[in-house]
Design an enzyme around this catalytic site. Structure first.
Site, PDB file in Angstrom:
ATOM      1  N   THR A 139       0.850  -1.186   0.000  1.00 16.82           N
ATOM      2  CA  THR A 139       0.000   0.000   0.000  1.00 16.82           C
ATOM      3  C   THR A 139       0.891   1.244   0.000  1.00 16.82           C
ATOM      4  O   THR A 139       2.080   1.154  -0.315  1.00 16.82           O
ATOM      5  CB  THR A 139      -0.993  -0.030   1.189  1.00 16.82           C
ATOM      6  OG1 THR A 139      -1.955   1.006   1.019  1.00 16.82           O
ATOM      7  CG2 THR A 139      -0.293   0.149   2.529  1.00 16.82           C
ATOM      8  N   ASN A 140       0.331   2.399   0.312  1.00 17.15           N
ATOM      9  CA  ASN A 140       1.117   3.634   0.333  1.00 17.15           C
ATOM     10  C   ASN A 140       0.683   4.487   1.521  1.00 17.15           C
ATOM     11  O   ASN A 140      -0.189   4.090   2.284  1.00 17.15           O
ATOM     12  CB  ASN A 140       0.951   4.375  -0.995  1.00 17.15           C
ATOM     13  CG  ASN A 140      -0.491   4.710  -1.258  1.00 17.15           C
ATOM     14  OD1 ASN A 140      -1.113   5.459  -0.513  1.00 17.15           O
ATOM     15  ND2 ASN A 140      -1.061   4.126  -2.306  1.00 17.15           N
ATOM     16  N   ASP A 141       1.294   5.665   1.649  1.00 19.31           N
ATOM     17  CA  ASP A 141       1.101   6.489   2.841  1.00 19.31           C
ATOM     18  C   ASP A 141      -0.162   7.349   2.847  1.00 19.31           C
ATOM     19  O   ASP A 141      -0.335   8.151   3.756  1.00 19.31           O
ATOM     20  CB  ASP A 141       2.300   7.422   3.012  1.00 19.31           C
ATOM     21  CG  ASP A 141       3.500   6.688   3.570  1.00 19.31           C
ATOM     22  OD1 ASP A 141       3.299   5.683   4.281  1.00 19.31           O
ATOM     23  OD2 ASP A 141       4.630   7.125   3.309  1.00 19.31           O
ATOM     24  N   SER A 142      -1.024   7.212   1.858  1.00 16.61           N
ATOM     25  CA  SER A 142      -2.213   8.077   1.829  1.00 16.61           C
ATOM     26  C   SER A 142      -3.065   7.906   3.089  1.00 16.61           C
ATOM     27  O   SER A 142      -3.351   6.793   3.515  1.00 16.61           O
ATOM     28  CB  SER A 142      -3.061   7.741   0.603  1.00 16.61           C
ATOM     29  OG  SER A 142      -4.262   8.470   0.657  1.00 16.61           O
TER      30      SER A 142
ATOM     31  N   ALA B 174      -4.912   7.654  -3.737  1.00 18.75           N
ATOM     32  CA  ALA B 174      -3.554   7.256  -4.116  1.00 18.75           C
ATOM     33  C   ALA B 174      -3.643   5.803  -4.570  1.00 18.75           C
ATOM     34  O   ALA B 174      -3.744   4.879  -3.759  1.00 18.75           O
ATOM     35  CB  ALA B 174      -2.615   7.397  -2.937  1.00 18.75           C
TER      36      ALA B 174
END
Ligand code: C5P
Length: 224
Positions: free
Chosen positions: A29-32, A96
């Site tokens: 996943t990502n930091d959103s 994101a």
């Protein structure tokens, strides 16, 4: 603040970071945080719009007073958005979305064995680009998180993905981007810079973005 400015308008907002599963207990996943998208959805609701929020993973509570569709992966989000696009007037693509996903999701937990493990990633569909191809009068706002050459990258995205506005933020600057409660954005259309906003809360940024979009929508649309 006109609380009926978007009355009767259907607004779709995507938010959060997609989750791309590797096995039952692991994912990419990502930091959103979902904060910018949720603020936009709430601002649209407060202007009287009928809001659909398509939300991937976020770190804050879901907003109320709107239809919420929770999704995991980019592919899930693609279908959730495309199934609803036709009826929408305004789309904010603030999620994101992961560019790649594991080629396969293992049905069982991957066990530790060899010294190295190779994971093949395959490209996800670009939802915004698909919206840009499919749209039939919807006003579409894209986002661009960049760490360099903000304007050049943002304008290239706007053109490639055929959006009406692009909201660019330099995520390398303190107070802008992922996780924070504030943002510093520049908004572009095909002719260049529309508005450079100073550091402000994501709530204020959302209000200004809604105002910009609402003005331009009424300008573009033929009144009945
Ligand atoms: O290319 P990039 O990911 O930086 O573009 C950002 C914009 O494109 C955002 O509005 C994001 O929601 C959207 N996007 C998308 N589907 C993807 C990748 C990005 O809708 N697979």
């Amino acid at each position: 603040t006109d609380r009926t400015r978007l009355a009767g308008r259907k607004v779709l907002v995507t938010a959060g970071g997609t989750v791309e599963r590797l096995d039952p207990v692991r994912y990419f996943t990502n930091d959103s945080s979902g904060k910018m998208g949720y603020a936009i959805a709430e601002a649209a609701r407060d202007l009287g719009a009928e809001v659909t929020l398509v939300s991937a993973k976020s770190s804050i509570p879901l907003p109320s007073g709107m239809t919420v569709v929770q999704v995991q992966s980019a592919e899930d989000m693609y279908h959730a958005v495309m199934d609803r696009l036709d009826t929408m007037d305004l789309v904010f693509k603030s999620a994101a979305v992961a560019d790649y996903r594991p080629a396969e999701t293992a049905p069982q937990k991957i066990k530790k064995s060899e010294e190295t493990l190779t994971i093949t990633l395959v490209k996800n569909p670009d939802i915004l680009e698909a919206i840009g191809r499919r749209k039939t009068g919807q006003f579409v706002v894209g986002f661009a998180a960049e760490t360099e050459n903000l304007e050049e990258h943002a304008l290239r995205k706007l053109n490639r993905k055929n959006c009406d506005l692009i909201v660019a933020n330099d995520v390398s600057v303190e107070g802008a981007g992922f996780g924070t409660d504030t943002n510093i954005v520049r908004v572009y259309d095909k002719d260049g810079l529309v508005e450079a906003m100073p550091l402000m809360s994501k709530k204020e940024v959302a209000g200004r973005l809604l105002r910009l979009a609402a003005e331009r929508m009424t300008r573009q649309r033929v009144s009945p």
